[in-house]
Enzyme design. Structure first.
Site, PDB file in Angstrom:
ATOM      1  N   LYS A 108      90.757  30.077   0.218  1.00 44.70           N
ATOM      2  CA  LYS A 108      91.678  29.055  -0.002  1.00 44.70           C
ATOM      3  C   LYS A 108      92.362  28.214   1.866  1.00 44.70           C
ATOM      4  O   LYS A 108      92.480  26.962   1.773  1.00 44.70           O
ATOM      5  CB  LYS A 108      93.082  29.465  -0.357  1.00 44.70           C
ATOM      6  CG  LYS A 108      93.714  27.911  -1.694  1.00 44.70           C
ATOM      7  CD  LYS A 108      94.764  28.498  -2.716  1.00 44.70           C
ATOM      8  CE  LYS A 108      95.590  29.661  -1.723  1.00 44.70           C
ATOM      9  NZ  LYS A 108      96.461  31.049  -2.611  1.00 44.70           N
ATOM     10  N   THR A 146      90.795  28.629   4.186  1.00 43.86           N
ATOM     11  CA  THR A 146      89.960  28.747   5.427  1.00 43.86           C
ATOM     12  C   THR A 146      89.306  27.175   5.080  1.00 43.86           C
ATOM     13  O   THR A 146      88.968  25.899   5.539  1.00 43.86           O
ATOM     14  CB  THR A 146      88.893  29.391   5.369  1.00 43.86           C
ATOM     15  OG1 THR A 146      88.248  29.446   3.827  1.00 43.86           O
ATOM     16  CG2 THR A 146      88.369  30.622   5.914  1.00 43.86           C
ATOM     17  N   ARG A 156     101.667  27.945   5.809  1.00 43.56           N
ATOM     18  CA  ARG A 156     102.501  28.780   5.721  1.00 43.56           C
ATOM     19  C   ARG A 156     102.173  30.131   6.519  1.00 43.56           C
ATOM     20  O   ARG A 156     101.135  30.007   7.528  1.00 43.56           O
ATOM     21  CB  ARG A 156     102.391  29.711   4.674  1.00 43.56           C
ATOM     22  CG  ARG A 156     103.676  28.977   3.123  1.00 43.56           C
ATOM     23  CD  ARG A 156     103.130  29.585   2.001  1.00 43.56           C
ATOM     24  NE  ARG A 156     101.355  29.693   1.608  1.00 43.56           N
ATOM     25  CZ  ARG A 156     101.050  31.200   0.428  1.00 43.56           C
ATOM     26  NH1 ARG A 156     101.519  32.091   0.185  1.00 43.56           N
ATOM     27  NH2 ARG A 156      99.575  31.076   1.056  1.00 43.56           N
ATOM     28  N   LYS A 214      95.785  43.865   4.672  1.00 40.51           N
ATOM     29  CA  LYS A 214      96.110  42.527   3.954  1.00 40.51           C
ATOM     30  C   LYS A 214      95.064  41.828   5.608  1.00 40.51           C
ATOM     31  O   LYS A 214      94.012  40.699   5.242  1.00 40.51           O
ATOM     32  CB  LYS A 214      97.076  41.615   4.472  1.00 40.51           C
ATOM     33  CG  LYS A 214      96.671  40.407   3.583  1.00 40.51           C
ATOM     34  CD  LYS A 214      98.043  39.798   2.974  1.00 40.51           C
ATOM     35  CE  LYS A 214      97.244  38.098   2.896  1.00 40.51           C
ATOM     36  NZ  LYS A 214      97.613  37.486   4.243  1.00 40.51           N
ATOM     37  N   ALA A 221     104.916  33.577  -3.220  1.00 42.89           N
ATOM     38  CA  ALA A 221     104.671  32.824  -4.191  1.00 42.89           C
ATOM     39  C   ALA A 221     104.928  33.087  -5.967  1.00 42.89           C
ATOM     40  O   ALA A 221     104.449  32.655  -6.380  1.00 42.89           O
ATOM     41  CB  ALA A 221     102.850  32.640  -3.605  1.00 42.89           C
ATOM     42  N   PHE A 274      98.370  31.884  -5.040  1.00 50.23           N
ATOM     43  CA  PHE A 274      98.122  32.421  -5.506  1.00 50.23           C
ATOM     44  C   PHE A 274      96.864  31.286  -6.121  1.00 50.23           C
ATOM     45  O   PHE A 274      96.973  30.287  -5.859  1.00 50.23           O
ATOM     46  CB  PHE A 274      98.915  32.827  -6.620  1.00 50.23           C
ATOM     47  CG  PHE A 274      99.673  33.951  -5.739  1.00 50.23           C
ATOM     48  CD1 PHE A 274      99.188  35.045  -4.589  1.00 50.23           C
ATOM     49  CD2 PHE A 274     100.353  34.483  -6.579  1.00 50.23           C
ATOM     50  CE1 PHE A 274      99.470  36.185  -4.638  1.00 50.23           C
ATOM     51  CE2 PHE A 274     101.448  35.373  -6.020  1.00 50.23           C
ATOM     52  CZ  PHE A 274     101.147  36.083  -5.001  1.00 50.23           C
ATOM     53  N   PHE A 320      78.792  31.458   0.124  1.00 52.65           N
ATOM     54  CA  PHE A 320      78.228  32.444   0.096  1.00 52.65           C
ATOM     55  C   PHE A 320      76.634  32.851   0.192  1.00 52.65           C
ATOM     56  O   PHE A 320      76.188  31.547   0.167  1.00 52.65           O
ATOM     57  CB  PHE A 320      78.852  33.552  -0.550  1.00 52.65           C
ATOM     58  CG  PHE A 320      80.487  33.441  -0.402  1.00 52.65           C
ATOM     59  CD1 PHE A 320      81.479  32.906  -0.561  1.00 52.65           C
ATOM     60  CD2 PHE A 320      80.631  35.056   0.101  1.00 52.65           C
ATOM     61  CE1 PHE A 320      82.552  33.100   0.098  1.00 52.65           C
ATOM     62  CE2 PHE A 320      82.187  35.407   0.702  1.00 52.65           C
ATOM     63  CZ  PHE A 320      83.121  34.876   0.579  1.00 52.65           C
ATOM     64  N   TRP A 357      83.386  27.919   7.040  1.00 56.36           N
ATOM     65  CA  TRP A 357      83.475  29.680   7.267  1.00 56.36           C
ATOM     66  C   TRP A 357      82.306  30.056   8.395  1.00 56.36           C
ATOM     67  O   TRP A 357      82.397  29.520   9.198  1.00 56.36           O
ATOM     68  CB  TRP A 357      83.267  30.504   6.624  1.00 56.36           C
ATOM     69  CG  TRP A 357      83.924  31.916   7.071  1.00 56.36           C
ATOM     70  CD1 TRP A 357      85.166  32.276   6.937  1.00 56.36           C
ATOM     71  CD2 TRP A 357      82.705  32.910   7.761  1.00 56.36           C
ATOM     72  NE1 TRP A 357      84.906  33.416   7.348  1.00 56.36           N
ATOM     73  CE2 TRP A 357      83.831  33.884   8.460  1.00 56.36           C
ATOM     74  CE3 TRP A 357      81.807  32.736   7.875  1.00 56.36           C
ATOM     75  CZ2 TRP A 357      83.725  34.992   8.830  1.00 56.36           C
ATOM     76  CZ3 TRP A 357      81.038  33.457   9.067  1.00 56.36           C
ATOM     77  CH2 TRP A 357      82.689  34.793   8.946  1.00 56.36           C
TER      78      TRP A 357
END
Lengths: 557, 557
Positions: free
Chosen positions: A72, A74, A95, A106, A274, A302, A382, A410
């Site tokens: 999200k 990226t 954010r 993470k 969130a 999320f 991908f 990406w």
């Protein structure tokens, strides 16, 4: 060294004043923090909002997250870069990442590949100190509560009914539940207490919803920290803590400007949870961005059931924002997981699984339309995705009248999202949006919860115990009946059951408790276990983070 | 509005790049934090230390503090300003103030009157975030200790023997003593714990004594956090926390440049407690300052018995610094209190009380000479001081061969300290200094404590229980016998009795406990109650701190 870090290090950043100038921000409005970060002065924010036209607002949201990853952030960066690339003036609003998770599992939260905001190490570490300021404000209030009781408790605070917790920007399970003020008379009256990670603090939520400094000080004053023995709420203003808290937050409230690898301006500011909070960047940054650009691209935490719903029903409602389009990010891999494929088996083509899993995406698309917004699906590609799998998604979306655009930001940067940018511009130029929140302010709080559950989660029903209903009635009697609802629910499913992937039906949403966040201005409905202080894993990332011999950071990502 | 704040607000600050240029710091070495603060890059610090000549080092210290106030920081600022005024290139090196006390009773710590460092509000609040970074590093280590135990405790940490405490930059008595990890299996193993204010953290002390980033990472790794059941120490390096802690501190380690109201450059960096730690600004800043100027003027916490002794025996010893002169600040008011006058009676002339109280000053003068340094007394003038009182001090000092110079920098700025600047320059030009620490590295730790007690405090004897002597032997066996001693003692007296003012004799110094701060590199000897987490007063300053309608800060000072 990770590929993300390698790409970030190879980039040549432009001086932040140059990025600012491109975005229409004069030098005089900049408070530089090093060469590549700056805060934008509050006076300039006010004047831009008063004097300049308002651009379009595009939300980037996603399907329910899976361990496969969606991308999200990226996509938000890639879309902003591509809009600038095709000649629009776009501003990206994100954010700020929390420091705590950096040292856990993470990793960073500044995008990835060729779709990153930089300087990524700064952004992921202390950045401009906003979260430290919010931590300090949170903990000053806590200290003033115990200090008030220590010196005689003139307000009659019932120490058993203190709801305000302390905060740190750290993953530290040992602080979840503590007994403080031990050690004798000089240390106060022992009581149960605990720490939340700072993104879960109401100060963070109030900060992110504040329109300006005066509004922030008012919100801080309204925060309810405890009640008296006969149930009367005690606020931060009663403790005279609101002024000093606002002073601690004054500099932090100015939005932070950075750049993407492609040189797009990005405002990275605020970062509430969130679940227990609304999961969006600050109103300050979003409104400033709107008055500086043709298009603001922003994201919410999320999946769309939580993130988009809260962005639309809480942030946009309270800030008077009217969004214009919504991008929903999905990946073939994640859709296959929603279709029942295990993570280890994602490498194999499975068109049937995609067709099953796309139900999750389809429901989010339908939901966004309920808010009067045109959705566009971004299929974050991908390498292992097959043509047949992609076609399955595009056909399902076409059946709903929604475009699904392949994105390769990406690996390709802005060039990989140009088609998405054109698709979004088609929606904007067609002026298709007719935004309306899901429910009006005026209906009872319990009814608002029911509306979200039925309309967004597609629950058959909501289970609210009488004691919780009574609390909602009390909030209404206290004058907070018009507040929007912030549902704390698992992000992994439309339902409250994190294992119910895809598009579950016939479920019941259990509301265990409700809380009034009077400073933030919403009511939280808790539907499961909400973790407000994460722990560190068996082998924390911190163990491999260190400085190399040139003083550069290793292992952060 | 306070006079200090009024003066500070009326000042026109120069852009920090201009101040830097005057101090010989090129633009490329600056990391600006807003328009009036900057960090100075670590690479530049290293090159300045390697390539540029080293100036003279002048310490500003004081008599034992009294409620009457002495004005050590204002004198440091005033002296630096006056040295620049008379054509020397002077750099002022100060500690960063802690955020916690700002909301209690203390108010700011950026000087006062016409002898201030600015921007004072920034300096007193978050400044460049150094203390927040130190807090985060401290608490990451704490989280990694409990996390290690949670996941199986491979190092065999004895949870009863964890000495590492958590930290916040907040006055909060409720956190002095807590029990953490409550609430069940998922939250770990309950144990006793507590928080110190961040200035009392060993991370702060190690940070301030580090020569560079690599040295900092090594010091962090050496920090002892606990021991095993059989007494083996467990370090931050054993927990693999040192790397991530150093990463958190990387930007913070760069010294902060600000300016005085007179436009002198000032490095404000680091701020360890002066009881449990050594109470001086960072080695990074002091050494940088020395290579940028003719004279560095710096200060140390509390009176000379604690501050100067630690500056000389800990900081100068460990950093290889050789100071050149020492200014001892006194006021007539404070000397009268040392002579037995109550604070309420300070308005009346009392030459006899001054003559009695001057014994405190005289002893500090004698002590400074024991280090081979020429002392100069700065008599910080108040309007009520009479000629006869002033003469009493000057005569007593003349008898010791020491000049006592009247200073009026608070009201007159640099003009009020020109005479002091000339007196200091006379001492420097005469090359009178032959600095030597009070005791050699090689004597036993207990003997070092005895030497300080007898030579500086003039104690008849030291009382060290056998259990404490055994601990000192253990530290020696562990290889820390060469470490200097940091005595935690009341600042109000030469003795351990805070009510024994003037120049007490025939007292015994009781050493209650000793602690090894292996990361900082010294051994703390505790001689009384040491408060490492202050509380807030009945009416905290925070209650009157707020933003006015222009968003300016009210009530901070």
């Amino acid at each position: 060294m990770s590929i993300d870090l390698e790409i970030a290090r190879a980039a040549t950043l432009r001086p932040i004043a140059e990025i600012a100038a491109k975005a229409g921000i004069p030098d005089a409005a900049l408070e530089p923090y090093g060469k590549y970060k700056a805060k934008i002065g509050l006076d300039f924010v006010a004047s831009a909002r008063a004097d300049r036209p308002r651009g379009k607002l595009v939300l980037v949201t996603g399907i329910n997250p899976t361990p496969a990853g969606e991308g999200k952030t990226t996509t938000t960066v890639g879309l902003g870069d591509a809009l600038n690339h095709i000649g629009k003036r776009a501003m990206i609003c994100l954010r700020e990442p929390s420091l705590g998770p950096c040292f856990g599992v993470k990793g960073g939260a500044a995008g990835g590949g060729h779709a990153q905001v930089v300087p990524m190490e700064d952004i992921n570490l202390h950045f401009t100190g906003d979260f430290h300021a919010i931590t300090a404000a949170n903990n000053l209030l806590a200290a003033m509560i115990d200090n008030h009781i220590y010196w005689g408790n003139a307000l009659g605070i019932d120490a058993r009914r203190i709801t305000w917790r302390r905060a740190l920007d750290m993953n530290d399970r040992a602080l979840r539940s503590v007994v403080g003020s031990l050690g004798g008379t000089a240390n106060g009256f022992p009581r149960e207490d605990g720490f939340d990670i700072v993104v879960a603090s109401e100060v963070m939520a109030a900060f992110c919803l504040a329109h300006d400094l005066a509004d922030l000080q008012r919100r801080l004053g309204r925060i309810i920290v405890a009640s008296t023995r006969d149930g009367k709420p005690v606020t931060a203003a009663d403790l005279k803590a609101d002024g000093a808290m606002a002073v601690l937050l004054r500099d932090a409230l100015a939005p932070n400007l950075v750049q993407t690898l492609a040189g797009s301006p990005a405002l990275v500011h605020g970062g509430p949870f969130a679940n227990i909070a609304h999961g969006c960047n600050s109103v300050m940054a979003t409104t400033l961005g709107l008055h500086l650009s043709d298009v603001v691209v922003t994201e919410a935490g999320f999946g769309a059931d939580l993130g988009a719903e809260k962005f639309l029903d809480i942030k946009c409602r309270l800030a008077g924002l009217s969004p214009d389009a919504c991008v929903i990010v999905a990946t073939i891999r994640a859709l296959k997981m929603h279709g029942g494929v295990a993570k280890a088996d994602l490498g194999r083509e499975d068109v049937d699984a995609v067709k099953r899993g796309v139900a999750n995406l389809a429901r989010h698309v339908e939901n966004i339309k309920k808010f009067g917004l045109p959705p566009v699906v971004a299929l974050n590609r991908f390498t292992a995705d097959t043509e047949a799998e992609i076609r399955a998604v595009q056909e399902a979306m076409a059946a709903l009248g929604t475009e699904a655009i392949l994105c390769t930001h990406w690996s390709d940067g802005a060039a990989g999202t140009v088609e998405l940018a054109h698709a979004v511009m088609r929606r904007l130029d067609a002026k298709e949006a007719a935004f309306q929140p899901l429910y009006p302010d005026a209906i009872p709080l319990a009814e608002k919860i029911g509306t979200i559950a039925r309309e967004i989660y597609r629950a058959r029903d909501v289970a609210i115990p009488d004691s919780v209903l009574a609390k909602l009635k009390r909030f209404e009697a206290m004058g907070f009946g018009a507040a929007p609802i912030c549902i704390a629910k698992t992000q992994y499913s439309f339902s409250a059951d994190p294992t119910a992937m895809g598009a579950p039906v016939d479920h019941v949403l259990p509301v265990r408790d409700v809380r009034l966040l009077a400073g933030a201005g919403f009511v939280v409905a808790i539907t499961g276990d909400v973790m407000t202080m994460p722990g560190l894993p068996r082998v924390p990332a911190a163990e491999t983070i260190r400085l190399d011999e040139q003083g550069r950071i290793e292992g952060l990502f």
